[in-house]
Scaffold this motif. Sequence first.
Motif, short mmCIF file in Angstrom:
data_model
loop_
_atom_site.label_atom_id
_atom_site.label_comp_id
_atom_site.label_asym_id
_atom_site.label_seq_id
_atom_site.Cartn_x
_atom_site.Cartn_y
_atom_site.Cartn_z
N VAL A 129 -39.42 73.13 -16.66
CA VAL A 129 -39.31 72.64 -18.03
C VAL A 129 -40.73 72.57 -18.58
O VAL A 129 -41.64 72.07 -17.91
CB VAL A 129 -38.60 71.28 -18.14
CG1 VAL A 129 -37.14 71.40 -17.72
CG2 VAL A 129 -39.29 70.20 -17.33
N PRO A 188 -43.15 71.65 -22.12
CA PRO A 188 -43.10 70.93 -23.40
C PRO A 188 -42.99 71.88 -24.59
O PRO A 188 -43.68 72.91 -24.65
CB PRO A 188 -44.44 70.19 -23.44
CG PRO A 188 -44.91 70.13 -22.03
CD PRO A 188 -44.36 71.35 -21.36
N ASP A 189 -42.13 71.55 -25.52
CA ASP A 189 -41.99 72.34 -26.74
C ASP A 189 -43.27 72.20 -27.58
O ASP A 189 -43.75 71.08 -27.80
CB ASP A 189 -40.79 71.82 -27.53
CG ASP A 189 -40.71 72.43 -28.92
OD1 ASP A 189 -40.46 73.63 -29.01
OD2 ASP A 189 -40.94 71.68 -29.90
N THR A 218 -45.94 70.30 -17.74
CA THR A 218 -44.90 71.23 -17.32
C THR A 218 -44.48 70.88 -15.90
O THR A 218 -45.32 70.50 -15.08
CB THR A 218 -45.42 72.68 -17.39
OG1 THR A 218 -45.77 72.98 -18.75
CG2 THR A 218 -44.38 73.68 -16.91
N ARG A 252 -32.62 73.99 -23.64
CA ARG A 252 -33.55 72.97 -24.12
C ARG A 252 -33.15 71.61 -23.57
O ARG A 252 -31.95 71.28 -23.50
CB ARG A 252 -33.56 72.93 -25.64
CG ARG A 252 -34.40 71.79 -26.24
CD ARG A 252 -34.90 72.14 -27.62
NE ARG A 252 -35.91 73.19 -27.56
CZ ARG A 252 -36.81 73.42 -28.51
NH1 ARG A 252 -36.84 72.67 -29.58
NH2 ARG A 252 -37.68 74.39 -28.40
N PHE A 299 -38.23 69.70 -24.38
CA PHE A 299 -38.77 70.61 -23.38
C PHE A 299 -37.94 71.89 -23.40
O PHE A 299 -36.71 71.84 -23.58
CB PHE A 299 -38.67 70.03 -21.97
CG PHE A 299 -39.66 68.94 -21.66
CD1 PHE A 299 -40.86 69.23 -21.00
CD2 PHE A 299 -39.40 67.61 -21.99
CE1 PHE A 299 -41.76 68.23 -20.69
CE2 PHE A 299 -40.30 66.61 -21.69
CZ PHE A 299 -41.49 66.92 -21.03
#
Length: 370
Positions: free
Chosen positions: A229, A231-232, A211, A302, A268
Motif C-alpha cells: 500500500v 500513500p495517495d 509505503t 484503494r 492509500f
Amino acid sequence: MSSDFVRYSPEIETIDPNIEEYMVKIIDFWEKAVRESPTREGAGHALRGAHAKTLGVVKADVEIYSDVPAPYAQGIYGVPGRHGALIRFSSANNHLGPDAQLGPVLGFAIKIFDIDGTKLVDDEPESTTFDLVLKNNPTFVANTARHYLVLQEVGNDSLKYLARGKEGFRELLTDLLTGKGTFEQSDWAWEEMFAFVKAAQTPIRNPLLSTYWTMAAVRHGDYVAKVRVAPDPESVEHAIHRELDLSSGPDVFGPALVDELRARAFDFDLQVQLCTDLETTPVNDATVEWPEPLSPFVTVGRVHIPQQDISANFDKGDALAFNQWRVTAEHRPLGEIMQVRRIYSASAKVRRTLNHQPQAEPRSADEVVA
C-alpha cells in the motif's frame, strides 16, 4: 513492463525438510516471550511477541477496482467491490518504549471483512476476514527457519545491544552474521545482515506517509506477487506532519496519526507487483527487493481511511490477531520464511488466553472500535 509473468506452481518453493524441528523451537521461543511480556514490559498484560506497541487502530474500507488488467485481477482482486476494514499501525519492535528507542520500522496490518472462501489458518478457517500484514520495508530480514531462529534471539535483545552504542551494534551484527558463532563460515547470514542494516536505516516518516510491503512473495491466483500500500499523492499533499522528530517526546508516531485523521480522510493505493523470473524476482529469498523497472507495481484498489478520532482506540486492538495465512488459497504465502510466520497464530492464542480475550475473529470494524 514485462508481459511474461511466472506462473504459480508448488515446485517454485524451496523448503528445508527439517523445518518442523525449527518450528517447534521458534514456537517455544515466542510463546515464552508472550508469557514473560507482562512482567518484562511492565504493561500488566500479555503483549504480542513482535509489534508490541500500537500506534493506532483505525476504521477503513477497501475498494477493489473493476478495470484491473487480467494478470493482476486475480483472487480477491478480480472481484470489484467495497469492503469494510480495520487497520492496526504499530512499531515493529518486540518491546514497548519511546519511539526513538524502538526505531523507525513500522507495521500496517489490515483486516478486510466479508471475503468469502476458506482461509489457510488453523483457527476459524471459515471466517470471512482476510489479512494483509505489511511493513514499511520492502524486504524481510531472514530467508530460512534456521536463520530466523538466530534473528529472533538477536532481535529480541536488540535494545540491550544498542544500549552499548557502536560496540553493541557491531556485536549485534556479528551475532546475526555468525549465528552467535554456531554457523559454518560458508553459511554465514550475509544477506540477512545486509537486510537488517537496511531496515535499520528506514527513514523516519509519519505513518500515513509511509509505503508498506508484504516483503515476501505470495501466490496471486495464476501468478506470484508482492503486495504493497502506497500513500495517495493527493493525501500526502495535505498532510500536517511532513517531518517527525522522535526526540521531541516518548510518543511521536501515534499522536501524529491522531492529528492527521482528526483533520481529514486519507487514502492509500493498493498495489500488486508480479514475479517475472525466479532469479531477479525470487520467491525463496525475501531479502531481495524486486526491481520496479522490471516489474512495476500496478494499482488494483484503494484503502480509504475516513476522518475519525482514534485517540481512544489504542487499547482496542489488543485482542486482534493478524496473520499472513488468514487468506484464501489463491493468495497463499510462499517461501520458507512465510512458512515460519505461520507460528504467529500460536503466540496469538497464548496472548489472548492470558488476557482472557475472545479468540474469535470480529465480523466488522464496529465490533472493535465504536
